[in-house]
Design an enzyme around this catalytic site. Structure first.
Site, PDB file in Angstrom:
ATOM      1  N   ARG A   1     -30.155 117.861  -8.483  1.00  0.00           N
ATOM      2  CA  ARG A   1     -29.554 116.597  -8.930  1.00  0.00           C
ATOM      3  C   ARG A   1     -28.098 116.482  -8.490  1.00  0.00           C
ATOM      4  NH1 ARG A   1     -28.010 116.343 -13.877  1.00  0.00           N
ATOM      5  NH2 ARG A   1     -29.782 117.556 -14.656  1.00  0.00           N
TER       6      ARG A   1
ATOM      7  N   TYR B   1     -27.044  88.758  -5.441  1.00  0.00           N
ATOM      8  CA  TYR B   1     -28.319  89.338  -5.892  1.00  0.00           C
ATOM      9  C   TYR B   1     -28.392  89.278  -7.426  1.00  0.00           C
ATOM     10  CZ  TYR B   1     -32.166  92.578  -6.435  1.00  0.00           C
ATOM     11  OH  TYR B   1     -33.357  93.157  -6.786  1.00  0.00           O
TER      12      TYR B   1
ATOM     13  N   ASP C   1     -20.520  94.579  -1.677  1.00  0.00           N
ATOM     14  CA  ASP C   1     -21.937  94.838  -1.382  1.00  0.00           C
ATOM     15  C   ASP C   1     -22.180  94.483   0.085  1.00  0.00           C
ATOM     16  OD1 ASP C   1     -24.717  94.663  -1.054  1.00  0.00           O
ATOM     17  OD2 ASP C   1     -25.033  94.176  -3.158  1.00  0.00           O
TER      18      ASP C   1
ATOM     19  N   LYS D   1     -33.051  97.961   2.876  1.00  0.00           N
ATOM     20  CA  LYS D   1     -33.237  96.805   3.766  1.00  0.00           C
ATOM     21  C   LYS D   1     -33.162  97.253   5.237  1.00  0.00           C
ATOM     22  CE  LYS D   1     -32.932  94.899  -0.283  1.00  0.00           C
ATOM     23  NZ  LYS D   1     -34.101  94.562  -1.064  1.00  0.00           N
TER      24      LYS D   1
HETATM   25  C1  LIG Z   1     -27.538  92.084  -1.770  1.00  0.00           C
HETATM   26  C2  LIG Z   1     -28.352  93.105  -2.494  1.00  0.00           C
HETATM   27  N1  LIG Z   1     -27.729  94.119  -3.106  1.00  0.00           N
HETATM   28  C3  LIG Z   1     -28.427  95.063  -3.760  1.00  0.00           C
HETATM   29  C4  LIG Z   1     -29.796  95.021  -3.839  1.00  0.00           C
HETATM   30  C5  LIG Z   1     -30.525  96.096  -4.609  1.00  0.00           C
HETATM   31  O1  LIG Z   1     -31.134  96.990  -3.751  1.00  0.00           O
HETATM   32  P1  LIG Z   1     -32.411  97.882  -4.161  1.00  0.00           P
HETATM   33  O2  LIG Z   1     -33.582  96.959  -4.247  1.00  0.00           O
HETATM   34  O3  LIG Z   1     -32.480  98.901  -3.085  1.00  0.00           O
HETATM   35  O4  LIG Z   1     -32.108  98.468  -5.503  1.00  0.00           O
HETATM   36  C6  LIG Z   1     -30.487  93.993  -3.215  1.00  0.00           C
HETATM   37  C7  LIG Z   1     -31.967  93.941  -3.291  1.00  0.00           C
HETATM   38  O5  LIG Z   1     -32.594  92.997  -2.838  1.00  0.00           O
HETATM   39  C8  LIG Z   1     -29.742  93.008  -2.538  1.00  0.00           C
HETATM   40  O6  LIG Z   1     -30.349  91.970  -1.923  1.00  0.00           O
END
Ligand SMILES: Cc1ncc(COP(=O)(O)O)c(C=O)c1O
Length: 369
Positions: free
Chosen positions: A50, A103, A171, A196
Site C-alpha cells: 500500500r 466532471y 484537472d 482516458k
Molecule cells: C475530467 C475528469 N476528471 C476526472 C475523472 C474521474 O476519473 P476516473 O473515472 O478515472 O475516476 C473523469 C471521469 O470521467 C473526468 O472526465
C-alpha cells in the site's frame, strides 16, 4: 529529459528501462504485497504494497516527465487521485472552488463529503473561476471542461491564486500532458484520470497527481497510504505499456476530432459544435495560447435524445459509451448523467480510426436522419 524531443519520443523514452544487458527491454509488473525487510530499519524503498511498488515508481517517473513535474503519484482511479489531493489541501475552514461545469462527480464529492467537514465549497464556471479565486484557499480547475469544452485561462488563474496565496489544482484529464502543461502555466498540482487517453483502451481505471512542491506531494502520498486508494501493480504496468504509444494515439484522436468538428459544424442536423481547435470556437483564442494540442473531444448538439441514439444506431463505427480517450470513437449523451446540458447534447470522443472513414461514417449517419 531533453527539451528538443517531441512528445511521442518523450513518451517512449519515459517508459524505457535502463539499458542493462540481459534485462528485459519492456519489464513486466512487480506483483507484491510484502517485501523482504532489511536489518537497517527504515532504509527500504519497498516494505508493504500500500506504500510503494517498483512498477508504480516506473509509471510515476514517466508521468512526472510528461507533466514536467518533479514527482507523480499514481492512484486506483482519477477520482481517487482528485479526492486525495482535495483532502490534502482543503482543511476545515478553507474555501474550496470547484468547477460548476466540469466532471460532475467532483462537485458531488466536494458538496457531499467535504462541505460537512466545515469546508466552504463554491462552484464556478470556466468564465467565473478567476474571480472566484480572489476569495479562495484552494481552487480546482478543469480545462477544457467536460463536457462543454470551455477553456480556463490558466495563466490568469494561477496569477490570481498566487496573489491570494491559494493552492491551484488543475484537472488535466481532457487535455492530457501532450495537450497542455498546467504546471508550466503556474498550477501547484496536476490531478488527472489516466483511465482516458493515457491508458487509452477502455479496459481499466487509473489516476495520478503530479507536481514539484515536495511538501504537497508528501501530503498527498500520506492520504494515499492511509486511505488506501492504490493502483494494482498489474494496472500500473498496463498504463506504462500504453504510455509508450500515447503519442501516436493522441495525435490521431486530435486529428479525428478536428476533422469531425469541421465536417459537423455545417451539417443541417447539428445545432452546434464545440471544439477548442476550431478557429471559430469561443474557446479557441485561449486554447491556442495555452494548449499544444486541442484534444480528442468534440461536443455537439442534435435535435433531441432520439437523434443522438439514431446517430449511433446508423453508424458503423460509433459506439455508445461514457468515458473517453479510447481507441473507438464513442458518443455519450450527457443529459443521461444529469449534466446541465440539452437533451440532444452529445460528447464525442474521437478514436484512432482512419480519419476519412470516420468522417464519412458519421456524416452518412447524420444524413440518414
Ligand atoms: C475530467 C475528469 N476528471 C476526472 C475523472 C474521474 O476519473 P476516473 O473515472 O478515472 O475516476 C473523469 C471521469 O470521467 C473526468 O472526465
Amino acid at each position: 529529459m531533453s527539451d528538443h524531443f517531441g512528445d511521442s519520443t518523450r513518451a517512449v523514452k519515459a517508459v524505457s528501462s535502463l539499458p542493462v544487458p540481459g534485462d528485459p527491454v519492456g519489464p513486466g509488473p512487480v506483483l507484491a504485497s510484502a517485501y523482504h525487510l532489511s536489518d537497517d530499519e527504515g532504509s527500504e524503498q519497498n516494505t508493504y504494497g500500500r506504500g510503494s511498488n517498483p512498477t508504480w515508481r516506473q509509471l510515476e517517473s514517466a508521468l512526472a516527465q510528461l507533466e514536467g513535474a518533479e514527482a507523480a503519484l499514481v492512484f486506483g482511479s482519477g477520482m481517487a487521485a482528485i479526492t486525495a489531493a482535495l483532502r490534502a489541501t482543503a482543511t476545515p475552514g478553507s474555501v474550496l472552488v470547484v468547477p460548476a461545469d466540469g466532471y460532475y462527480q467532483v462537485r458531488r464529492y466536494a458538496t457531499e463529503s467535504l462541505a460537512p467537514l466545515g469546508i466552504t465549497v463554491r462552484e464556478a464556471t470556466a468564465d467565473e473561476i478567476c474571480d472566484a479565486a480572489e476569495t479562495a484557499d484552494v481552487v480546482l480547475a478543469e480545462t477544457p471542461t467536460n463536457p462543454a469544452l470551455d477553456v480556463v485561462d490558466l495563466r490568469r488563474l494561477a496569477h490570481a491564486c498566487r496573489r491570494r496565496g491559494a493552492r491551484l489544482l488543475v484537472d488535466n484529464t481532457t487535455a492530457t500532458p501532450l495537450g497542455q502543461q498546467p504546471l508550466a502555466l503556474g498550477a501547484d498540482l496536476v490531478v488527472a484520470s489516466a483511465t482516458k487517453a493515457l491508458a487509452g483502451h477502455s479496459d481499466m481505471l487509473a489516476g495520478y497527481i503530479a507536481g514539484s512542491d515536495s511538501e504537497l506531494i508528501a501530503a498527498v502520498e500520506r492520504e494515499r497510504l492511509l486511505a488506501g486508494a492504490i493502483l494494482g501493480s498489474f494496472e500500473a504496468w498496463l498504463v506504462l505499456r500504453s504510455l509508450g504509444s500515447v503519442g501516436l494515439r493522441f495525435e490521431r484522436q486530435c486529428a479525428n476530432a478536428l476533422a469531425l468538428a469541421t465536417a459537423l459544424q455545417g451539417h443541417r442536423g447539428v445545432r452546434s459544435v464545440r471544439y477548442p481547435g476550431l478557429p471559430g470556437d469561443p474557446s479557441h483564442p485561449l486554447a491556442a495560447g495555452q494548449m499544444r494540442r486541442f484534444g480528442g473531444l468534440v461536443s455537439i448538439e442534435l435535435a433531441d435524445e432520439a437523434a443522438v441514439h439514431a446517430l449511433v444506431r446508423r453508424s458503423e463505427l460509433l459506439v455508445a459509451a461514457t468515458s473517453f480517450g479510447g481507441i473507438h470513437t464513442s458518443v455519450d449523451r450527457r443529459a443521461r448523467w444529469g449534466d446541465p446540458v440539452a437533451d440532444g447534447f452529445a460528447r464525442i470522443s474521437a478514436g484512432i480510426e482512419d480519419t476519412d472513414d470516420l468522417v464519412a461514417d458519421v456524416v452518412a449517419a447524420l444524413d440518414a436522419q
